[in-house]
Design a protein around this motif. Structure first.
Motif, PDB file in Angstrom:
ATOM      1  N   GLU A 181       1.275   1.230   9.092  1.00 27.57           N
ATOM      2  CA  GLU A 181       1.856   1.560   7.782  1.00 27.57           C
ATOM      3  C   GLU A 181       2.707   0.401   7.256  1.00 27.57           C
ATOM      4  N   SER A 184       1.370  -4.524   3.555  1.00 29.14           N
ATOM      5  CA  SER A 184       1.653  -4.497   2.114  1.00 29.14           C
ATOM      6  C   SER A 184       0.350  -4.724   1.342  1.00 29.14           C
ATOM      7  N   ASP A 186       0.065  -5.229  -1.899  1.00 28.35           N
ATOM      8  CA  ASP A 186       0.218  -6.322  -2.879  1.00 28.35           C
ATOM      9  C   ASP A 186       0.038  -7.682  -2.202  1.00 28.35           C
ATOM     10  N   LYS A 187       0.719  -7.832  -1.055  1.00 26.43           N
ATOM     11  CA  LYS A 187       0.598  -9.117  -0.340  1.00 26.43           C
ATOM     12  C   LYS A 187      -0.833  -9.336   0.148  1.00 26.43           C
ATOM     13  N   SER A 206      -4.515   2.625   9.177  1.00 23.82           N
ATOM     14  CA  SER A 206      -3.862   2.036   7.983  1.00 23.82           C
ATOM     15  C   SER A 206      -3.898   3.024   6.827  1.00 23.82           C
ATOM     16  N   ALA A 261       2.579  -8.067   6.468  1.00 24.43           N
ATOM     17  CA  ALA A 261       3.421  -6.868   6.507  1.00 24.43           C
ATOM     18  C   ALA A 261       4.366  -6.851   5.307  1.00 24.43           C
ATOM     19  N   LYS A 262       4.873  -5.637   4.946  1.00 21.91           N
ATOM     20  CA  LYS A 262       5.793  -5.500   3.803  1.00 21.91           C
ATOM     21  C   LYS A 262       7.060  -6.312   4.044  1.00 21.91           C
ATOM     22  N   GLU A 263       7.647  -6.120   5.238  1.00 25.53           N
ATOM     23  CA  GLU A 263       8.874  -6.840   5.588  1.00 25.53           C
ATOM     24  C   GLU A 263       8.487  -8.194   6.140  1.00 25.53           C
ATOM     25  N   ASN A 264       9.308  -9.188   5.798  1.00 23.89           N
ATOM     26  CA  ASN A 264       9.030 -10.500   6.380  1.00 23.89           C
ATOM     27  C   ASN A 264       9.516 -10.516   7.814  1.00 23.89           C
ATOM     28  N   SER A 270       1.978  -7.660  11.648  1.00 30.14           N
ATOM     29  CA  SER A 270       2.570  -6.411  12.126  1.00 30.14           C
ATOM     30  C   SER A 270       2.359  -6.298  13.633  1.00 30.14           C
TER      31      SER A 270
END
Ligand code: 13P
Ligand code: SF4
Length: 316
Positions: A181, A184, A186-187, A206, A261-264, A270
């Motif tokens: 999960e 990202s 968008d990325k 996913s 991943a969403k967070e850097n 991930s």
């Protein structure tokens, strides 16, 4: 503690000696660190590892994976010693499906066939009619007569994917894998613009928007086999980053890029913190001291074995 390359090799040699001495087999999931996979007897996805555990004649199984995987090996081999290098190596899917709450859920829907993804505790398996993994889930769902209603737990993303693939209505438990999960969309789409000739491939844990963007969806072994079977040269891979090592090893001429991943974080990919709790040192110590051992009550083993055996039977 940092382990240096020469120490890694020494530890790996020690592990190989201990393995022979103790007639042990090391089963490793793709998400384990390379130093562990290099000494494993077999590397595979959840279904392949369960099959290997069922077929091994070794006296002792060391499971380099997470707790539910080692538990499954113990259920299949109740008389054998099953070791897990770090007993804290859990799973967000297994943790998110607490037995008392799950029992209430299935009691509220008594006329349903209960299918559970293998990523759950032994106690949840005792309440299941069938167990599945990501590589056989479609086949397991298709084996259920069409007039039967289905509960699917604990992964709502895999469940949602299966509803679309099989056309079956299913009641889903609200659980998810924190690693899958984390991607990202968008990325991912921006990355795809940078590499327009890349093929996006994803694990079915996913979220649906990631799966919609993917050209291929499959288990960890399915993803590796897909790379082997297609002529594409570049792949963006939406699953835990540990598998990139195996992909790069098997296909050195292909370009393999982790989905962002969403967070850097350090690798912008991930990673499963649970899978990474196992280290080569812990593997060595666990083989040497024959602990930590997975232990289960015989009553749980007997009940949980039934849906696992049905799954293995249906996966031949
Ligand atoms: P598979 O290896 O069966 O695809 O499962 C992936 C996973 O997340 C295991 O925890
Ligand atoms: Fe669980 Fe996800 Fe880690 Fe697999 S990757 S062990 S499903 S948290």
């Amino acid at each position: 503690m940092k382990v240096f390359p020469s120490e890694v090799r020494e530890l790996q040699e020690e592990v190989s000696l201990l393995k022979k001495e103790k007639n042990a087999v090391i089963l490793a999931h793709y998400y384990q660190e390379p130093a562990i996979k290099q000494v494993a007897d077999f590397i595979g996805d959840s279904l392949e590892l369960a099959k290997k555990a069922a077929g091994t004649d070794a006296g002792m199984i060391v499971f380099a994976g997470v707790h539910f995987m080692a538990e499954t090996a113990k259920i299949i081999n109740p008389k054998k010693k099953v070791l897990l290098p770090d007993p804290q190596a859990g799973c967000s899917l297994a943790d998110g499906c607490e037995p008392k709450r799950f029992k209430r859920f299935i009691d509220q829907h008594p006329d349903h066939v209960v299918v559970t993804y293998i990523n759950c505790s032994a106690e949840i398996k005792t309440m299941s009619d069938l167990v599945c993994t990501s590589s056989n889930a479609e086949r397991i769902i298709h084996s259920i007569p069409r007039d039967k209603k289905i509960i699917f737990a604990p992964d709502k993303n895999l469940g949602d994917y299966l509803i679309k693939k099989t056309g079956r209505e299913m009641l889903l438990w609200d659980g998810s894998c924190m690693v899958h999960e984390a991607f990202s969309i968008d990325k991912l789409l921006n990355l795809h613009k940078e590499y327009p000739s890349a093929r996006i491939i994803a694990h079915p844990e996913s979220e649906s928007h990631i799966l919609r963007a993917a050209s291929y969806v499959g288990s960890t072994s399915g993803l590796i086999n897909h790379i082997a079977e297609t002529d594409w040269n570049t792949f963006i891979v939406a699953t835990e980053a540990g598998i990139l090592y195996d992909m790069q090893k098997h296909f050195p001429d292909k370009t393999i890029i982790p989905a962002p991943a969403k967070e850097n974080n350090s690798c912008a990919c991930s990673e499963c913190a649970y899978m990474k709790m196992n280290t080569l040192e812990k593997l060595y110590n666990c083989l040497k001291n024959e602990t930590p051992e997975v232990e289960l009550e015989m009553e749980i083993i007997e009940k949980a074995a039934l849906p696992i055996k049905r799954m293995l039977e249906l996966s031949k």
